[in-house]
Write a protein that holds these residues in place. Structure first.
Motif, PDB file in Angstrom:
ATOM      1  N   TYR A  54       0.832  -1.208   0.000  1.00  0.00           N
ATOM      2  CA  TYR A  54       0.000   0.000   0.000  1.00  0.00           C
ATOM      3  C   TYR A  54       0.869   1.261   0.000  1.00  0.00           C
ATOM      4  N   SER A  55       1.825   1.313   0.899  1.00  0.00           N
ATOM      5  CA  SER A  55       2.650   2.515   1.037  1.00  0.00           C
ATOM      6  C   SER A  55       3.576   2.740  -0.156  1.00  0.00           C
ATOM      7  N   ASN A  56       4.259   1.698  -0.598  1.00  0.00           N
ATOM      8  CA  ASN A  56       5.266   1.853  -1.646  1.00  0.00           C
ATOM      9  C   ASN A  56       4.709   1.737  -3.058  1.00  0.00           C
ATOM     10  N   ASP A  57       3.840   0.756  -3.282  1.00  0.00           N
ATOM     11  CA  ASP A  57       3.338   0.528  -4.635  1.00  0.00           C
ATOM     12  C   ASP A  57       2.138   1.407  -4.976  1.00  0.00           C
ATOM     13  N   TRP A  58       1.355   1.759  -3.983  1.00  0.00           N
ATOM     14  CA  TRP A  58       0.163   2.566  -4.251  1.00  0.00           C
ATOM     15  C   TRP A  58       0.394   4.033  -3.894  1.00  0.00           C
ATOM     16  N   LEU A  59       0.548   4.322  -2.622  1.00  0.00           N
ATOM     17  CA  LEU A  59       0.648   5.715  -2.192  1.00  0.00           C
ATOM     18  C   LEU A  59       1.823   6.456  -2.808  1.00  0.00           C
ATOM     19  N   LEU A  60       2.994   5.922  -2.670  1.00  0.00           N
ATOM     20  CA  LEU A  60       4.185   6.607  -3.169  1.00  0.00           C
ATOM     21  C   LEU A  60       4.094   6.840  -4.674  1.00  0.00           C
ATOM     22  N   ALA A  61       3.732   5.807  -5.403  1.00  0.00           N
ATOM     23  CA  ALA A  61       3.645   5.930  -6.859  1.00  0.00           C
ATOM     24  C   ALA A  61       2.578   6.943  -7.284  1.00  0.00           C
ATOM     25  N   HIS A  62       1.418   6.873  -6.669  1.00  0.00           N
ATOM     26  CA  HIS A  62       0.333   7.775  -7.061  1.00  0.00           C
ATOM     27  C   HIS A  62       0.557   9.198  -6.554  1.00  0.00           C
ATOM     28  N   ASN A  63       1.124   9.331  -5.381  1.00  0.00           N
ATOM     29  CA  ASN A  63       1.447  10.679  -4.896  1.00  0.00           C
ATOM     30  C   ASN A  63       2.496  11.340  -5.785  1.00  0.00           C
ATOM     31  N   ASN A  64       3.493  10.586  -6.215  1.00  0.00           N
ATOM     32  CA  ASN A  64       4.502  11.141  -7.120  1.00  0.00           C
ATOM     33  C   ASN A  64       3.893  11.527  -8.460  1.00  0.00           C
ATOM     34  N   ALA A  65       3.006  10.681  -8.985  1.00  0.00           N
ATOM     35  CA  ALA A  65       2.350  10.987 -10.258  1.00  0.00           C
ATOM     36  C   ALA A  65       1.464  12.223 -10.122  1.00  0.00           C
ATOM     37  N   TRP A  66       0.744  12.330  -9.005  1.00  0.00           N
ATOM     38  CA  TRP A  66      -0.114  13.493  -8.773  1.00  0.00           C
ATOM     39  C   TRP A  66       0.724  14.758  -8.628  1.00  0.00           C
ATOM     40  N   GLN A  67       1.847  14.645  -7.935  1.00  0.00           N
ATOM     41  CA  GLN A  67       2.725  15.798  -7.764  1.00  0.00           C
ATOM     42  C   GLN A  67       3.234  16.297  -9.111  1.00  0.00           C
ATOM     43  N   GLN A  68       3.515  15.394 -10.039  1.00  0.00           N
ATOM     44  CA  GLN A  68       3.942  15.803 -11.382  1.00  0.00           C
ATOM     45  C   GLN A  68       2.849  16.605 -12.080  1.00  0.00           C
ATOM     46  N   VAL A  69       1.607  16.186 -11.917  1.00  0.00           N
ATOM     47  CA  VAL A  69       0.488  16.931 -12.508  1.00  0.00           C
ATOM     48  C   VAL A  69       0.410  18.320 -11.890  1.00  0.00           C
ATOM     49  N   VAL A  70       0.458  18.386 -10.574  1.00  0.00           N
ATOM     50  CA  VAL A  70       0.369  19.673  -9.870  1.00  0.00           C
ATOM     51  C   VAL A  70       1.548  20.571 -10.230  1.00  0.00           C
ATOM     52  N   ASP A  71       2.743  20.017 -10.295  1.00  0.00           N
ATOM     53  CA  ASP A  71       3.923  20.809 -10.660  1.00  0.00           C
ATOM     54  C   ASP A  71       3.797  21.404 -12.057  1.00  0.00           C
ATOM     55  N   GLY A  72       3.086  20.738 -12.929  1.00  0.00           N
ATOM     56  CA  GLY A  72       2.933  21.210 -14.302  1.00  0.00           C
ATOM     57  C   GLY A  72       1.840  22.249 -14.495  1.00  0.00           C
ATOM     58  N   LEU A  73       1.116  22.580 -13.445  1.00  0.00           N
ATOM     59  CA  LEU A  73       0.018  23.549 -13.562  1.00  0.00           C
ATOM     60  C   LEU A  73       0.544  24.978 -13.538  1.00  0.00           C
ATOM     61  N   GLU A  74      -0.058  25.808 -14.360  1.00  0.00           N
ATOM     62  CA  GLU A  74       0.248  27.241 -14.296  1.00  0.00           C
ATOM     63  C   GLU A  74      -0.729  27.945 -13.360  1.00  0.00           C
ATOM     64  N   SER A  75      -1.911  27.383 -13.206  1.00  0.00           N
ATOM     65  CA  SER A  75      -2.905  27.895 -12.259  1.00  0.00           C
ATOM     66  C   SER A  75      -3.711  26.707 -11.750  1.00  0.00           C
ATOM     67  N   TRP A  76      -4.410  26.921 -10.638  1.00  0.00           N
ATOM     68  CA  TRP A  76      -5.184  25.844 -10.028  1.00  0.00           C
ATOM     69  C   TRP A  76      -6.460  25.645 -10.839  1.00  0.00           C
ATOM     70  N   PRO A  77      -6.587  24.516 -11.547  1.00  0.00           N
ATOM     71  CA  PRO A  77      -7.719  24.319 -12.464  1.00  0.00           C
ATOM     72  C   PRO A  77      -8.955  23.775 -11.763  1.00  0.00           C
ATOM     73  N   VAL A  78      -9.767  24.664 -11.278  1.00  0.00           N
ATOM     74  CA  VAL A  78     -10.994  24.233 -10.607  1.00  0.00           C
ATOM     75  C   VAL A  78     -12.097  24.158 -11.653  1.00  0.00           C
ATOM     76  N   ASP A  79     -12.327  22.943 -12.135  1.00  0.00           N
ATOM     77  CA  ASP A  79     -13.377  22.705 -13.120  1.00  0.00           C
ATOM     78  C   ASP A  79     -14.714  23.108 -12.508  1.00  0.00           C
ATOM     79  N   GLU A  80     -15.534  23.776 -13.270  1.00  0.00           N
ATOM     80  CA  GLU A  80     -16.816  24.278 -12.756  1.00  0.00           C
ATOM     81  C   GLU A  80     -17.664  23.193 -12.107  1.00  0.00           C
TER      82      GLU A  80
END
Length: 162
Positions: A54-80
């Motif tokens: 859970y910690s290494n294969d799920w959380l770490l991997a998905h948190n890192n992938a999510w962080q890449q998405v967030v790092d690539g944002l120019e603004s916080w995209p709050v979909d309506e």
């Protein structure tokens, strides 16, 4: 969310609220039932393996992938459709306009997977309607600001109090 690749902000949210939450839900239930068994000696190896996966294969991997998405944002995209600013208008106002009762459970840090389970439990009673909807908060995100943004703005507030 397979392969810990999240193609976009909205896709990450959609995939988690459609299917990804179940991993967190199953993990939480495993920990709950493991603790209830009082069979630590017999099940400790399994519990350790589940924790590592859970910690290494799920959380770490998905948190890192999510962080890449967030790092690539120019603004916080709050979909309506899933912005917490639309909460009152979308989920509360229709009931008020029809003079119906509505109960809203708002919890700071209530995990989506817990809300999904609560919704299923309420529906199983065959007496209630229930839905769960993930929403994206504005930034900065802290309790007082987040709770306030769920309420109608001053101009709308007087309209709903009539």
């Amino acid at each position: 969310m397979q392969g810990a690749r999240i193609p976009s902000f909205q896709q990450g949210i959609t995939t988690y609220t459609d299917v990804g939450f179940a991993v967190d839900q199953h993990y939480r239930k495993f920990v709950l039932y493991y603790r209830k068994t009082n069979q630590n000696a017999v099940l400790s190896a399994l519990a350790e393996k589940v924790e590592k996966v859970y910690s290494n294969d799920w959380l770490l991997a998905h948190n890192n992938a999510w962080q890449q998405v967030v790092d690539g944002l120019e603004s916080w995209p709050v979909d309506e459709r899933n912005s917490q600013r639309r909460f009152f208008k979308e989920y509360v106002a229709p009931y008020i306009q029809k003079n119906l009762r509505v109960v809203v459970i708002i919890s700071d840090a209530l995990r989506y997977e817990c809300g999904e389970e609560l919704s299923r439990m309420l529906l199983a009673e065959n007496r209630y309607e229930a839905t769960v909807q993930g929403m994206v908060s504005g930034l900065p995100s802290y309790t007082q600001l987040g709770m306030a943004s769920l309420l109608p703005q001053e101009g709308l507030r007087s309209e709903w109090q009539r």
